[in-house]
Design an enzyme around this catalytic site. Structure first.
Site, PDB file in Angstrom:
ATOM      1  N   TYR A  81      10.315  -4.380  10.108  1.00 14.30           N
ATOM      2  CA  TYR A  81      10.528  -5.821  10.112  1.00 14.30           C
ATOM      3  C   TYR A  81      10.787  -6.285   8.676  1.00 14.30           C
ATOM      4  CZ  TYR A  81       8.496  -6.173  14.854  1.00 14.30           C
ATOM      5  OH  TYR A  81       8.231  -6.058  16.201  1.00 14.30           O
ATOM      6  N   LEU A 102       8.144 -16.029  25.478  1.00 19.57           N
ATOM      7  CA  LEU A 102       8.932 -17.266  25.521  1.00 19.57           C
ATOM      8  C   LEU A 102      10.431 -16.975  25.463  1.00 19.57           C
ATOM      9  CD1 LEU A 102       6.807 -19.626  23.234  1.00 19.57           C
ATOM     10  CD2 LEU A 102       6.839 -19.473  25.737  1.00 19.57           C
ATOM     11  N   GLY A 103      10.791 -15.741  25.781  1.00 20.86           N
ATOM     12  CA  GLY A 103      12.209 -15.386  25.810  1.00 20.86           C
ATOM     13  C   GLY A 103      12.909 -15.643  24.493  1.00 20.86           C
ATOM     14  N   GLY A 153      12.234 -17.877  22.397  1.00 22.40           N
ATOM     15  CA  GLY A 153      12.381 -19.320  22.229  1.00 22.40           C
ATOM     16  C   GLY A 153      13.180 -19.991  23.323  1.00 22.40           C
ATOM     17  N   SER A 195      10.854 -21.863  25.515  1.00 17.93           N
ATOM     18  CA  SER A 195       9.793 -22.545  24.764  1.00 17.93           C
ATOM     19  C   SER A 195       9.761 -24.033  25.057  1.00 17.93           C
ATOM     20  CB  SER A 195      10.001 -22.344  23.265  1.00 17.93           C
ATOM     21  OG  SER A 195      11.198 -22.995  22.838  1.00 17.93           O
TER      22      SER A 195
END
Length: 331
Positions: A56, A206-207, A209, A212
């Site tokens: 990351y 939340l996919g 966003g 969301s």
């Protein structure tokens, strides 16, 4: 915050975990000070599981977490780290490496960046198609035996691969995408985990966003935002998917909560062996998400949610096509 146990003999963690990926540029620029403050706020609220990956931000995320966790008691938090993804200097994905010597090398750098002497859950981010998976998890087993790692976890593999890994060393959890829009784990993967006594840490609840309650059809991903390449956010798909979100919003309004809280609570309601990861990169989003841990969904609530977002109704793949082949399950 209430707690859940990951797998048989795994760590006891809070009902919600914190996913730190977005703090290192995955969805565009982020504010370092705000990211550190968000980690502090999560710990202060009782969140104990923090998930990262050594790739990351090509190490940025681990260094950021080291800063955020400095001064905190090591027993106050559980670190979950993914490894094995190779990155190019320009930030592009460059393949995978699951060789045992690479696993040991990855961990050496992770321990240094995080400023700790052990990782609580260590997991290959993907299965390297060029290395027998037993060799990769066998290397993690050796690191567990040496005291550098506490538990073996997995990420984005299918049920058969879970069984192969578990035969080498007990697995405490599988990290995999699971949300109202992504339910491919339900037919085979989730039953296998429960048969073997393995937990799940669910990401993408939340996919990214999309569900969301804060994404709109007119919104476009900014520079550096990986969602610009995700089919579910593409024109023609996003409008369909946001219609599902609006149906979910009606259920949330009736329940007296936000869309995000309802979507997170739905994942948590799927079993005490599942820990949703909240990918907040600001205190505002974290504050909104946390009440989901205490939100109880009734049978009527669950039926209304199912009617609003029936399984399999999302349009578009959850990853770009080039990445879908490397996943254990589809959408």
């Amino acid at each position: 915050m209430r707690t859940r146990t990951l797998g048989n003999g795994g760590p006891n963690v809070a009902t919600l975990g914190l996913g730190a990926m977005a703090m290192s540029g995955a969805y565009g620029p982020s504010d370092r000070a705000e990211s550190v403050a968000t980690v502090h706020a999560a710990l202060d609220a009782g969140v104990t599981l923090i998930d990262t990956g050594d790739f990351y931000g090509t190490g940025h995320n681990e260094l950021l977490l080291a800063e955020a966790l400095r001064g905190r008691r090591r027993e106050e938090y559980t670190l979950s780290v993914k490894f094995g993804v190779l990155m190019a200097p320009d930030g592009r994905f460059a393949g995978q490496d699951g060789r045992p010597e690479a696993v040991r090398n990855f961990l050496a750098h992770t321990l240094t960046r995080l400023g700790t002497d052990h990782v609580d859950i260590y997991r290959p981010a993907r299965a390297d198609p060029n290395v027998p998976f037993e060799e990769t998890v066998g290397a993690v087993k050796e690191l567990i035996d040496a005291g550098h790692v506490r538990h073996l976890g997995l990420s984005e593999v299918d049920a058969a691969t879970v069984r192969r890994a578990h035969a080498v060393h007990p697995v405490v959890d599988l990290q995999i995408e699971y949300s109202l829009l992504s339910r491919a784990v339900e037919p085979e993967v989730l039953p296998t985990l429960r048969e073997l006594g393995i937990g799940m840490t669910a990401y993408g609840v939340l996919g990214r966003g999309l569900i969301s309650g804060h994404w709109s059809a007119g919104h476009s991903a900014g520079p550096g935002d990986a969602r610009a390449h995700v089919p579910r956010f593409a024109e023609g798909n996003v409008e369909h998917n946001l219609a599902l979100v609006e149906a979910l919003r009606a259920v949330a309004t009736a329940k007296g909560c936000t869309v995000a809280q309802l979507a997170i609570a739905w994942v948590a309601s799927r079993g005490e062996d599942i820990v949703p990861l909240v990918g907040a990169r600001s205190r505002e989003r974290l504050t909104e998400a946390l009440p989901a841990a205490e939100l109880t969904l009734t049978p009527d609530d669950l039926a209304a949610i199912e009617q609003a977002v029936p399984r399999g109704t999302a349009r578009g793949d959850r990853y770009p096509s080039a990445f879908m082949a490397g996943l254990g399950v589809g959408n």
